[in-house]
Design a protein around this motif. Structure first.
Motif, PDB file in Angstrom:
ATOM      1  N   LEU A  70       0.842  -1.200   0.000  1.00 40.31           N
ATOM      2  CA  LEU A  70       0.000   0.000   0.000  1.00 40.31           C
ATOM      3  C   LEU A  70       0.871   1.241   0.000  1.00 40.31           C
ATOM      4  N   HIS A  71       0.530   2.184  -0.867  1.00 41.15           N
ATOM      5  CA  HIS A  71       1.290   3.431  -1.009  1.00 41.15           C
ATOM      6  C   HIS A  71       0.485   4.599  -0.461  1.00 41.15           C
ATOM      7  N   GLU A  72       1.093   5.339   0.458  1.00 40.39           N
ATOM      8  CA  GLU A  72       0.488   6.534   1.030  1.00 40.39           C
ATOM      9  C   GLU A  72       1.415   7.715   0.741  1.00 40.39           C
ATOM     10  N   ARG A  73       0.838   8.766   0.124  1.00 38.68           N
ATOM     11  CA  ARG A  73       1.697   9.871  -0.301  1.00 38.68           C
ATOM     12  C   ARG A  73       2.198  10.723   0.857  1.00 38.68           C
ATOM     13  N   ASN A  74       1.516  10.706   2.005  1.00 38.82           N
ATOM     14  CA  ASN A  74       1.963  11.477   3.156  1.00 38.82           C
ATOM     15  C   ASN A  74       3.027  10.714   3.931  1.00 38.82           C
ATOM     16  N   GLU A  75       3.644  11.392   4.899  1.00 42.93           N
ATOM     17  CA  GLU A  75       4.734  10.775   5.652  1.00 42.93           C
ATOM     18  C   GLU A  75       4.247   9.703   6.619  1.00 42.93           C
ATOM     19  N   ALA A  76       2.939   9.648   6.862  1.00 48.03           N
ATOM     20  CA  ALA A  76       2.366   8.617   7.720  1.00 48.03           C
ATOM     21  C   ALA A  76       0.908   8.419   7.312  1.00 48.03           C
ATOM     22  N   VAL A  77       0.380   7.247   7.605  1.00 51.70           N
ATOM     23  CA  VAL A  77      -1.053   7.000   7.407  1.00 51.70           C
ATOM     24  C   VAL A  77      -1.785   7.653   8.561  1.00 51.70           C
ATOM     25  N   ARG A  78      -2.615   8.620   8.260  1.00 53.39           N
ATOM     26  CA  ARG A  78      -3.289   9.364   9.324  1.00 53.39           C
ATOM     27  C   ARG A  78      -4.609   9.900   8.798  1.00 53.39           C
ATOM     28  N   ALA A  79      -5.410  10.435   9.720  1.00 54.02           N
ATOM     29  CA  ALA A  79      -6.716  10.994   9.365  1.00 54.02           C
ATOM     30  C   ALA A  79      -6.809  12.415   9.884  1.00 54.02           C
ATOM     31  N   LEU A  80      -7.578  13.243   9.182  1.00 53.50           N
ATOM     32  CA  LEU A  80      -7.885  14.577   9.682  1.00 53.50           C
ATOM     33  C   LEU A  80      -8.801  14.451  10.887  1.00 53.50           C
ATOM     34  N   GLY A  81      -8.704  15.398  11.799  1.00 54.01           N
ATOM     35  CA  GLY A  81      -9.494  15.340  13.018  1.00 54.01           C
ATOM     36  C   GLY A  81     -10.974  15.556  12.770  1.00 54.01           C
ATOM     37  N   SER A  82     -11.751  14.511  12.796  1.00 52.84           N
ATOM     38  CA  SER A  82     -13.206  14.608  12.713  1.00 52.84           C
ATOM     39  C   SER A  82     -13.787  13.290  13.176  1.00 52.84           C
TER      40      SER A  82
END
Length: 391
Positions: free
Chosen positions: A40-52
């Motif tokens: 799996l490829h994630e373009r950001n530096e970590a797999v994360r979610a916006l706060g909601s």
């Protein structure tokens, strides 16, 4: 998690997944649990979610149960007693009891908790997660190109990189991106006494006034997720920080809640995405990249998880991949398309004048046919699960 991609396994089927959101993580975990090697490829530096916060209904809960992370995802969930729709002055228009005996089940959690649970499901199943990895090109033959110039080949490529997916567009699959003309800010505030009247503090509440919409969602023991929706050109209501006085004038009954709002760095636009096909050659597209919808039914995440699990089930046999992908779309698309259309129409209620809208909402609140259509996806038994999870 590895810093750079390792070579794909020489034996067995290999999948490359682009996008570390709900759909991509679900697809990666479900494929790996069925014997695929998955990266799996994630373009950001970590797999994360916006706060909601996020709503999980029976369909999404069934997928989490199938992936073995239901308890992990819902350990701090909030189970509200009702969903309420009110006018800007607080008058009750619709009251839907939930989570009781024989009632629809819905709970809310923080989006980070859901992403963390799905990431655990993926890595526990052997998925290789590569961050800072941006895919810039894809071909129907299953070849991916990355920003650093590297390439990879796969038996299956899953595109789940969001509503604005350039990979999807490069395949010529986009039929329509239809904006609703509404923008939304999402804010999380600490749960504390007095945000709303004590009798309603545990309920999910939506207020509607003019063409503005305010949503209160308790999402854990300590957090409440607030969404503010207004027309695209409503400049007085859009800003960072949230224009407190402007929103308070519109929703005076929610003053205590609105006064707790602070920064709103993003005002996202609601869109509906429709594709000519969900696949091209060895490439499948899912989640917001394939079937984005306005969030008025709380089914964006649920539909992404159902579609992703359904994909893994469809490609788990020995049949021709093209036929498997066609069967996947034929199975999953009708319900998701219905949910998209229904959510879009519900969003249009914001454009009605307040008085006729109130009359219509009260009538719809008494309609069994409307309730059935609204909850069709929520009550669905996802492909690959034994049954929906109910109270």
């Amino acid at each position: 998690m590895s810093a750079t991609p390792s070579p794909a396994p020489p034996i067995g089927r290999h999948a490359e997944v682009v996008g570390g959101g709900i759909g991509g993580l679900t697809a990666a975990a479900a494929l790996a649990r069925r014997g695929w090697s998955v990266r799996l490829h994630e373009r950001n530096e970590a797999v994360r979610a916006l706060g909601s916060g996020i709503y999980l209904w029976s369909n999404g809960l069934a997928v989490l149960d199938e992936l073995g992370v239901l308890d992990r995802a819902t350990s701090d969930a909030h189970y509200g007693p009702s969903i309420q729709t009110r006018t800007g002055r607080g008058d009750l228009l619709v009251h839907v009891p939930v989570n009781g005996e024989g009632q629809v089940k819905v709970l809310t959690i923080m989006r980070e908790r859901l992403i963390s649970a799905l990431l655990h499901a993926a890595t526990s199943a052997g998925v290789e997660v590569v961050c800072d990895s941006t895919a810039t090109g894809v071909t129907p033959s299953g070849r991916l190109t990355f920003a650093d110039g590297s390439t990879s080949e796969a038996d299956l490529v899953v595109i789940a990189d969001g509503v604005g997916s350039r990979l999807r567009d490069s395949l010529g699959l986009l039929r329509r991106r239809r904006p609703l003309g509404q923008r939304c800010a999402r804010v999380v505030v600490p749960r504390q006494p007095g945000l709303v009247p004590d009798a309603d503090a545990d309920s999910y509440i939506e207020w509607m006034s003019g063409r503005r919409f305010l949503l209160y969602t308790p999402s854990s023991k300590t957090d409440a997720y607030i969404a503010l929706v207004c027309p695209r050109g409503d400049d007085a209501a859009i800003g960072d920080p949230v224009p407190i006085e402007e929103w308070t004038k519109t929703f005076p009954q929610a003053r205590n809640l609105i006064e707790q709002l602070g920064p709103a760095p993003r005002w996202d636009e609601f869109e509906q995405v429709e594709l000519t096909s969900w696949s091209a050659g060895k490439v499948a597209v899912l989640g917001d990249a394939a079937h984005a919808q306005p969030p008025y039914l709380g089914q964006g995440g649920g539909c992404a998880m159902m579609s992703a699990l359904g994909l893994a089930v469809a490609v788990s046999g020995d049949e021709d991949l093209a036929g498997q992908l066609a069967a996947w779309e034929q199975t999953e698309r009708p319900l998701i398309s219905h949910t998209q259309r229904f959510s879009f129409r519900v969003g249009r209620l914001n454009d009605l004048p307040s008085f006729p809208r109130a009359l219509l909402l009260r009538a719809l609140g008494r309609s069994r046919a409307f309730a059935h259509a609204r909850l069709r996806a929520a009550n669905a038994v996802p492909t690959g699960t034994r049954a929906a999870v109910r109270s």
